[in-house]
Enzyme design. Structure first.
Site: not given
Ligand code: AR6
Length: 189
Positions: A29, A39, A132
């Site tokens: 973020n 993250d 997001y």
């Molecule tokens: N490896 C691969 N993919 C993953 C993993 C992992 N270890 N963990 C989750 N995913 P997100 P965003 C997937 O929420 O939507 C954070 O709080 C997950 O299932 O990580 O861009 C940041 O600080 C999903 O399909 O990212 C921001 O505030 C994808 O990764 C916010 O979330 C992205 O999920 C960003 O949100």
């Protein structure tokens, strides 16, 4: 595996923090101070060195935070990947707030930075499709078509991996890949 220009594009099921590519991408973020999802996992496993570099970036280059669609690079700390490219995807607000363009920019700026840093292999998570809320069917087409477009125009990145966190997400990316290959769909039309 799909070959686009000189780049091999792979889809796989896994954990982004375990990847051995030169760099992995963080779905961050704009604060760059960590969070949940990808993250949280990256900062937890990579250690404090990553956060220290993020703090320096905030003090120097982006005092107001990293804008959506931009990208910056830090060490990989204790991760297997040497570097982490942090980007901020758009928050889904229904699709009329430039979300497709901003998501494409996030992927493109990560790849441009990778090229500049001489990173030859990179792993992406599915940016914006977790917290997001970006619908993954739409996001996957944009992700793939943006990477394909970049790979056609630039040499230097040998491998681009998409690391999906569930079988369901992998199936959606697989379908999107076929569609983008067959139709040349840009995701932005
Ligand atoms: N490896 C691969 N993919 C993953 C993993 C992992 N270890 N963990 C989750 N995913 P997100 P965003 C997937 O929420 O939507 C954070 O709080 C997950 O299932 O990580 O861009 C940041 O600080 C999903 O399909 O990212 C921001 O505030 C994808 O990764 C916010 O979330 C992205 O999920 C960003 O949100």
């Amino acid at each position: 595996m799909t070959m686009i220009g000189n780049s091999r594009i792979h889809l796989s099921l896994g954990d982004i923090t375990e990847q051995r590519t030169d760099a992995i991408v963080n779905a961050a973020n704009s604060t760059l101070m960590g969070g949940g999802g990808v993250d949280g996992a990256i900062h937890r496993k990579g250690g404090t060195e990553i956060l220290e570099e993020c703090k320096i970036i905030r003090k120097t280059k982006w005092p107001e935070g990293l804008p959506t669609g931009e990208a910056v690079v830090t060490t990989g700390g204790r991760l297997k990947a040497k570097m982490v490219i942090h980007t901020v995807g758009p928050i889904w607000k229904g699709g009329n707030e430039r979300e497709p363009e901003l998501l494409a920019s996030a992927y493109r700026n990560c790849l441009a930075l990778a090229l500049k840093m001489k990173i030859r292999s990179i792993s992406f998570p599915s940016i914006s499709t977790g917290a997001y809320g970006y619908p993954i069917e739409k996001a996957s087409r944009i992700a793939l078509s943006t990477v394909f477009g970049f790979a056609r125009e630039h040499n230097g990145i040998d491998e681009v991996h998409f690391v999906l966190h569930s079988q369901h997400d992998l199936m959606i990316y697989d379908a999107a890949l076929k569609e983008v290959v067959q139709t040349g769909f840009t995701g932005l039309d």
